[in-house]
Design a protein around this motif. Sequence first.
Motif, PDB file in Angstrom:
ATOM      1  N   ILE A 116      17.748  51.973 106.971  1.00 33.81           N
ATOM      2  CA  ILE A 116      16.485  51.443 106.444  1.00 33.81           C
ATOM      3  C   ILE A 116      16.531  51.432 104.911  1.00 33.81           C
ATOM      4  O   ILE A 116      16.175  50.429 104.277  1.00 33.81           O
ATOM      5  N   LEU A 117      17.015  52.514 104.340  1.00 39.03           N
ATOM      6  CA  LEU A 117      17.030  52.590 102.865  1.00 39.03           C
ATOM      7  C   LEU A 117      18.078  51.655 102.271  1.00 39.03           C
ATOM      8  O   LEU A 117      17.881  51.093 101.179  1.00 39.03           O
ATOM      9  N   ALA A 118      19.162  51.437 103.017  1.00 44.71           N
ATOM     10  CA  ALA A 118      20.183  50.491 102.540  1.00 44.71           C
ATOM     11  C   ALA A 118      19.596  49.074 102.508  1.00 44.71           C
ATOM     12  O   ALA A 118      20.007  48.239 101.683  1.00 44.71           O
ATOM     13  N   SER A 119      18.632  48.809 103.370  1.00 48.41           N
ATOM     14  CA  SER A 119      17.951  47.502 103.349  1.00 48.41           C
ATOM     15  C   SER A 119      16.981  47.443 102.175  1.00 48.41           C
ATOM     16  O   SER A 119      16.824  46.406 101.525  1.00 48.41           O
ATOM     17  N   ALA A 120      16.344  48.572 101.890  1.00 50.14           N
ATOM     18  CA  ALA A 120      15.341  48.599 100.809  1.00 50.14           C
ATOM     19  C   ALA A 120      15.963  48.279  99.460  1.00 50.14           C
ATOM     20  O   ALA A 120      15.360  47.578  98.638  1.00 50.14           O
ATOM     21  N   VAL A 121      17.180  48.757  99.239  1.00 44.53           N
ATOM     22  CA  VAL A 121      17.792  48.533  97.921  1.00 44.53           C
ATOM     23  C   VAL A 121      18.287  47.098  97.749  1.00 44.53           C
ATOM     24  O   VAL A 121      18.778  46.744  96.678  1.00 44.53           O
ATOM     25  N   LEU A 122      18.125  46.282  98.784  1.00 50.79           N
ATOM     26  CA  LEU A 122      18.440  44.854  98.636  1.00 50.79           C
ATOM     27  C   LEU A 122      17.274  44.106  97.989  1.00 50.79           C
ATOM     28  O   LEU A 122      17.371  42.914  97.692  1.00 50.79           O
ATOM     29  N   ALA A 123      16.177  44.795  97.760  1.00 52.69           N
ATOM     30  CA  ALA A 123      14.999  44.168  97.139  1.00 52.69           C
ATOM     31  C   ALA A 123      15.345  43.654  95.740  1.00 52.69           C
ATOM     32  O   ALA A 123      16.197  44.243  95.056  1.00 52.69           O
ATOM     33  N   PRO A 124      14.676  42.599  95.324  1.00 52.92           N
ATOM     34  CA  PRO A 124      14.863  42.168  93.941  1.00 52.92           C
ATOM     35  C   PRO A 124      14.197  43.164  92.990  1.00 52.92           C
ATOM     36  O   PRO A 124      13.260  43.870  93.383  1.00 52.92           O
ATOM     37  N   SER A 125      14.695  43.234  91.759  1.00 52.44           N
ATOM     38  CA  SER A 125      14.045  44.110  90.768  1.00 52.44           C
ATOM     39  C   SER A 125      14.197  43.474  89.395  1.00 52.44           C
ATOM     40  O   SER A 125      15.152  42.725  89.160  1.00 52.44           O
ATOM     41  N   VAL A 126      13.264  43.779  88.527  1.00 54.29           N
ATOM     42  CA  VAL A 126      13.279  43.155  87.203  1.00 54.29           C
ATOM     43  C   VAL A 126      14.600  43.506  86.501  1.00 54.29           C
ATOM     44  O   VAL A 126      14.992  44.681  86.424  1.00 54.29           O
TER      45      VAL A 126
END
Length: 178
Positions: A32-42
């Motif tokens: 789940i967390l490995a998916s979360a870090v695929l989020a875009p970020s500034v």
Amino acid sequence: MTYENLFELLQNRRSIRYFQDKPIDEKVVEKILASAVLAPSVANTQPWHFHVLQNPELKAKMMECSCYGNFVTGASTFVVVTCDKAAKAATESTIWNPREMEYSCAIAMHCVMLAATTLDIGSCWVSLHHGPSHNILKLPDHHVVIGGIMLGYMKEAEKLPSGDHQRKPLPESVTYYA
Ligand SMILES: Cc1cc2nc3c(=O)[nH]c(=O)nc-3n(C[C@H](O)[C@H](O)[C@H](O)COP(=O)(O)O)c2cc1C
């Protein structure tokens, strides 16, 4: 590759607040967390940090920091997300609006909830009072508490639709400009 199932996923994710007394495997939390870090970020700062709480005493302490979350201990896992305001841009980019680092964390939190849904794990964002939760986790000053997410296998009754999930008619939320 087609993405049509995303619509189904978005429709099916709901906030789940009551859980079975069943732990989530460490590998599943990691997925789940490995998916979360695929989020875009500034500027690709990736300013998020995920604090995974499974210890009942720590979860109980965190519950005391929640704004409307007196059920936090019922979740087998409670993930507190903090924003590292000292995170650096991946390139030389200027971060014009530092608040966008916090927005980036919120997007990652949505990814956590969506990834959990695909694994049949219920989730709910829990608002946390910054000061006390910051102290419990003994965080450095440059970390801002964004919020918590309960994760757990949902109770059967939670699978029923709830009024809380209703949305306003779309035109109330959208303006088109000619
Ligand atoms: C920023 C944010 C803070 C929230 N805080 C809480 C909270 O403290 N306690 C809670 O039970 N739900 C909380 N929620 C969940 C919302 O109540 C929920 O998303 C909303 O009612 C819509 O329902 P749905 O998630 O099932 O679509 C929060 C959601 C967001 C995005």
